[in-house]
Design a protein around this motif. Sequence first.
Motif, mmCIF file in Angstrom:
data_model
loop_
_atom_site.group_PDB
_atom_site.id
_atom_site.type_symbol
_atom_site.label_atom_id
_atom_site.label_comp_id
_atom_site.label_asym_id
_atom_site.label_seq_id
_atom_site.Cartn_x
_atom_site.Cartn_y
_atom_site.Cartn_z
ATOM 1 N N LEU A 7 -7.232 -0.348 13.905
ATOM 2 C CA LEU A 7 -8.209 0.576 13.341
ATOM 3 C C LEU A 7 -8.010 1.986 13.890
ATOM 4 C CD1 LEU A 7 -10.628 0.612 11.408
ATOM 5 C CD2 LEU A 7 -12.111 0.261 13.385
ATOM 6 N N ILE A 8 -7.717 2.098 15.200
ATOM 7 C CA ILE A 8 -7.478 3.421 15.805
ATOM 8 C C ILE A 8 -6.312 4.115 15.106
ATOM 9 C CG2 ILE A 8 -6.679 4.588 17.884
ATOM 10 C CD1 ILE A 8 -8.259 2.507 19.505
ATOM 11 N N LEU A 9 -5.208 3.376 14.990
ATOM 12 C CA LEU A 9 -4.019 3.984 14.391
ATOM 13 C C LEU A 9 -4.224 4.255 12.904
ATOM 14 C CD1 LEU A 9 -1.279 1.928 16.237
ATOM 15 C CD2 LEU A 9 -2.100 4.220 16.749
ATOM 16 N N THR A 10 -4.970 3.377 12.225
ATOM 17 C CA THR A 10 -5.267 3.605 10.800
ATOM 18 C C THR A 10 -6.065 4.888 10.627
ATOM 19 O OG1 THR A 10 -5.233 1.245 10.301
ATOM 20 C CG2 THR A 10 -6.420 2.652 8.766
ATOM 21 N N ARG A 11 -7.049 5.070 11.500
ATOM 22 C CA ARG A 11 -7.874 6.287 11.391
ATOM 23 C C ARG A 11 -7.078 7.533 11.779
ATOM 24 N NH1 ARG A 11 -13.705 3.979 13.673
ATOM 25 N NH2 ARG A 11 -14.233 2.836 11.738
ATOM 26 N N ASP A 17 4.457 7.237 8.288
ATOM 27 C CA ASP A 17 3.215 6.512 8.010
ATOM 28 C C ASP A 17 3.506 5.073 7.595
ATOM 29 O OD1 ASP A 17 1.808 8.737 8.602
ATOM 30 O OD2 ASP A 17 1.232 9.239 6.553
ATOM 31 N N ARG A 18 4.512 4.894 6.733
ATOM 32 C CA ARG A 18 4.839 3.540 6.275
ATOM 33 C C ARG A 18 5.290 2.671 7.449
ATOM 34 N NH1 ARG A 18 7.257 6.199 1.868
ATOM 35 N NH2 ARG A 18 9.376 5.738 2.544
ATOM 36 N N SER A 19 6.110 3.263 8.323
ATOM 37 C CA SER A 19 6.603 2.503 9.471
ATOM 38 C C SER A 19 5.454 2.081 10.378
ATOM 39 C CB SER A 19 7.628 3.343 10.241
ATOM 40 O OG SER A 19 8.101 2.643 11.360
ATOM 41 N N LEU A 20 4.530 3.031 10.674
ATOM 42 C CA LEU A 20 3.398 2.717 11.534
ATOM 43 C C LEU A 20 2.501 1.666 10.888
ATOM 44 C CD1 LEU A 20 1.556 3.050 13.923
ATOM 45 C CD2 LEU A 20 0.559 5.072 12.850
ATOM 46 N N TYR A 21 2.165 1.852 9.632
ATOM 47 C CA TYR A 21 1.251 0.911 8.978
ATOM 48 C C TYR A 21 1.909 -0.457 8.830
ATOM 49 C CZ TYR A 21 -3.015 -0.180 6.468
ATOM 50 O OH TYR A 21 -4.232 -0.699 6.105
ATOM 51 N N GLY A 22 3.238 -0.447 8.601
ATOM 52 C CA GLY A 22 3.938 -1.726 8.566
ATOM 53 C C GLY A 22 3.825 -2.435 9.906
ATOM 54 N N SER A 23 3.970 -1.672 11.000
ATOM 55 C CA SER A 23 3.826 -2.265 12.335
ATOM 56 C C SER A 23 2.413 -2.803 12.533
ATOM 57 C CB SER A 23 4.146 -1.222 13.407
ATOM 58 O OG SER A 23 5.490 -0.793 13.291
ATOM 59 N N LEU A 24 1.399 -2.074 12.043
ATOM 60 C CA LEU A 24 0.011 -2.526 12.183
ATOM 61 C C LEU A 24 -0.207 -3.826 11.417
ATOM 62 C CD1 LEU A 24 -1.958 0.811 11.836
ATOM 63 C CD2 LEU A 24 -1.222 -0.362 13.898
ATOM 64 N N ILE A 25 0.326 -3.917 10.208
ATOM 65 C CA ILE A 25 0.180 -5.148 9.424
ATOM 66 C C ILE A 25 0.840 -6.313 10.160
ATOM 67 C CG2 ILE A 25 0.858 -6.285 7.274
ATOM 68 C CD1 ILE A 25 0.533 -3.629 5.857
ATOM 69 N N GLU A 26 2.048 -6.050 10.705
ATOM 70 C CA GLU A 26 2.766 -7.121 11.404
ATOM 71 C C GLU A 26 2.019 -7.560 12.668
ATOM 72 O OE1 GLU A 26 6.945 -6.225 11.994
ATOM 73 O OE2 GLU A 26 6.883 -4.879 10.266
ATOM 74 N N PRO A 69 -4.946 4.073 4.375
ATOM 75 C CA PRO A 69 -5.363 5.316 5.036
ATOM 76 C C PRO A 69 -4.615 6.545 4.544
ATOM 77 C CG PRO A 69 -3.938 4.061 6.483
ATOM 78 C CD PRO A 69 -4.201 3.189 5.297
ATOM 79 N N SER A 70 -3.524 6.383 3.812
ATOM 80 C CA SER A 70 -2.794 7.527 3.270
ATOM 81 C C SER A 70 -1.977 7.045 2.088
ATOM 82 C CB SER A 70 -1.878 8.164 4.330
ATOM 83 O OG SER A 70 -0.670 7.426 4.453
ATOM 84 N N SER A 71 -1.312 8.009 1.425
ATOM 85 C CA SER A 71 -0.469 7.665 0.281
ATOM 86 C C SER A 71 0.856 7.042 0.716
ATOM 87 C CB SER A 71 -0.187 8.921 -0.561
ATOM 88 O OG SER A 71 0.574 9.855 0.195
ATOM 89 N N MET A 72 1.104 7.007 2.018
ATOM 90 C CA MET A 72 2.338 6.437 2.574
ATOM 91 C C MET A 72 3.589 7.129 2.023
ATOM 92 S SD MET A 72 1.237 4.181 4.643
ATOM 93 C CE MET A 72 -0.468 3.728 5.000
ATOM 94 N N SER A 73 3.435 8.381 1.646
ATOM 95 C CA SER A 73 4.592 9.113 1.129
ATOM 96 C C SER A 73 5.569 9.465 2.252
ATOM 97 C CB SER A 73 4.126 10.389 0.412
ATOM 98 O OG SER A 73 3.380 11.214 1.296
ATOM 99 N N MET A 74 5.087 9.489 3.501
ATOM 100 C CA MET A 74 5.944 9.771 4.649
ATOM 101 C C MET A 74 6.439 8.460 5.248
ATOM 102 S SD MET A 74 3.641 12.744 6.439
ATOM 103 C CE MET A 74 4.768 12.846 7.831
#
Length: 1005
Positions: free
Chosen positions: A917-921, A192-201, A184-189
Amino acid sequence: MTATKPRIDRIAYIGWRGVEGCEVLDLDSGPLTGLVGPTGAGKSTLTMCLGYALLPDRDALEIRPISEVKDARKVGIDMLAESIDPRYGYGYVLLDVTARDGSRLLAGIYVEAVDGKAKFTRWLIRDPKDLTVNTIMAQADGLDETFPPYLEFKRNCATRGIDVSGKLKVGEYCQALYEAGILPSSMSMGQDRSLYGSLIETTFKGGVSGDVVKRLKDYLLPRDTLVADIVSGLQDCTNEVIMTKNEITAAEKELSLLQSTYGVGKELVLYSLRSMMNATVSITEKLRQDNLERKNATFIRDQLSADVRQIGTEIEQTENTKAVKRKNALVELNEVDAKLTTLRNRLPGLTSALAVVTANKQTFSQGQKHWQAIAGQYANQSIEWVRESLEGSRKEAERDAFKVETKMERLQAESIRLNSGKASVASEALAESTGGQALEDALGGASEKDALSIELALCGLTEGVVGLTPDALASLPVSDSLPDTFWLGEKEPEPRQLRAVGDWFVAPAAGGYVATKKERTPVFGSEARIARRNGLLLEIDKLRQKHAEHFKQAARLDGQRALLDEHKEKIAYYFSQRDRAIEIDEAVTSAQARLDEHNAEIARIESARTGLMIKLEDIDGPYEKQLKALRSNLVAKEQKVSAINDQLKKLADTIGADEKTFAALQDEATNAERILGADAALLFCGAQELTDFDEGRLVVEQTKRITSLGTALQDEVPGRLAILQETDPNNRLATLRLWPVLMEIVRERVSIDRAEIDGEDLIQSMKEHRATLGSKLIAHQNEVRISARNLHATISSKAMTEKRKIDKLSKLGENIAFGNVVGIRIVLSPRDDMLSVLEGFAGQLFSEQKPVDVALKELFDAASGRQDGIQFTGDQLLDYRNYVDLSIEVCRKASGWMPAASLSGGESIGCGLAVALILTRSIAARGEIKVDQISPLFAVDEAHRLDGPGHAVVVDFAKRENFQVIVAAPELTPSYSCILYALSRVFPPQVPHERLIVRGIKVAA
């Protein structure tokens, strides 16, 4: 650019436990792909590796499969590093992606275990054409395929024209997947990486459990630093004041004696220990350096010895090569000389043959040339005929020349006569013979016209005499000197009337007319005579030319006859061979060609021989130069080997001496530890921390310290003083033996817990520190009391602010539907009872002059007495996040809103995916790419509850919301078309490693 639905088409695994070669999983063209198999088959490992390939950042992502989290033996172990097959020592995970612009992208991670931790190397291949994953990753090794480590893999790709962008940062790697439409983003922040990592987990674990909710709460509600600062200030001030009071009380009683005995004695011990440690470090470093030097020298010597052997082999090979090349060159040269001798022996014959046919051709050509020059147009006649013809023509030319010459003589005489004014010779002869007057003389004075008229009247007759009658002819005999026809008369003839007709003059005569040209010069009259003489001169010139031509013709003919006689043999040869002219030319051409070809062959062979001679001469040069260099290098390396052997011998002696010194120092250290006893470790640490140690002044300073101790302990018993007086400052162990005596004195006079405090200024420093702490305590108490009034408002305000953010985020899920669920939301609810306790604490602290620690204790007691049994520490008590509850609710078609935890099976997993999906969007909404162009992939591990209907729920949800999902479970009963991969792990009896068996199954609806 034509938009394409982005998706991950396949995933490849290399180097993981049990994986043989390159295991490629082609994902279903629909939204769901399943991994099934018993516990331990490898499902969790593959999905865990997939998660790290999507976000390769260990700071933001830490996946632990559910089965391994429950295993106490694996606590603290890096499960990703543990999953690497030890046969490889590394692993690959590769995503084969169709990007949203239709291009193809390969995104992969290379994983190595470094110090027990997995280390990532991120890489990309853009637009790899139609190459398969196996073709790109594999390296041919004979008949087998291998999959080399990253650097070798990258070099192999470069040789095949495949550009691998490697060693990428997390942001660079994720940027490519973002542009492709997978992230959903370049994960440069980091956020974002922390949130998406939590979503994957969380999606990895499936469903919406309490743990998932807690992780979302930890992420969605950031720590408030203002409240944290207040709590930290309260705790620090309270603890510091209590500690400082106790320390000051004890310090006032003890530092007097410590200052004069313990401090100096400890310095004495520390500096002796430091001297001992420095000596040990020095000799240890020297030994290390010497051993390293010996190791390096041994390595270099071994390398040089190998070089010496290699150079000897190269010298032998070079000499053999030179000898073989010389022999081959000589054999080739002898063969060329033999060919050259054969060719040269044949050359005279070919030259002679060419000379013969060339001479024949020259004779033929010269005969032909002479014959054509002599015979001309009669070249087809015989030689005798031409000879006779030449002779006849020569004689005829001579006769013609004689005739011309005779006529010239007559005309010359006539010219002389006309020039002298006399009549013609014939008329003169006639006049002399008859006694009359020549007709020309009689009419010499006539005009031109009259003369012409008279000549016409005489019909052109100009010979004659005047003054005679015909009777005079009776006595006139005929002779050659007289004219054959002439006119005679007694009187001159009379002119007649002329009539001009065109270009003619006409006069009547003999019953008719006589005509003459108007330009005709008359014979009679002076004018006519002059004209006639001029005409005679012209005619004489012409005759003279003609006479010369006749003589020239006669000479030419005579010359041709002579040439015929001179070249009669060549002409005869020509006559005999003229029917073979073409054969003669071809014979010369053929002979010349054979000779030229032969000479060319000789030249080629000679050139080859010259090249061979040069080659033979050049053979020795390079090899001798190479041999010279090799022998020189051999001598140099042998000398180096000898020098290094000498060096190693000296090093062995040096190391032996140093090891003895080191052993003595070790014994000294052992004795020091024995003397110092339990204090040894602490004292050694203190000695290590000394910053003003000076080995050069050690004895002087130690002497001063011993003297100072003697002064301070002069009231001690004589035995203790004797030990002090006998201490040698040069003997480190002697100075250390003072320590037990000093510690015995200290234990007798002060409490032992103060025995480790140093410093001359400790009392003053402690007084100043006590005053400072007192001032700080008052300031902190005032600050806390003022801040406490607003503490409740601060936490309440922060809770409401975060609630508004959560409500806004929840709107993204209001239209999400799956199964019987038609909406999903995240709810943030304040804990009013906790807020009231906090409000009471703030008012009490401000209104009552209670110590802070007493007020805090009362607050803790109040919080600990909560009916829900929740216990809080001081930090947690003043964290606003503990004053709110976060929950996830779903709206079912018939039941309205209810907690998501009540769901089961496919709806529970769908709820977890919906939250992700909510958090990804929410992340994607902040970027430049439209949200509907992002198609993420989620992985769910250990999905035991996914039955047939649950499968339908997940598939319908993923289709409608445009995302992919991989589900791992012991069993799946799909009700939609999909691909299932059946996994099993086997341990073949005769194979020393496990194998992962993967079998793909296409399941129809």
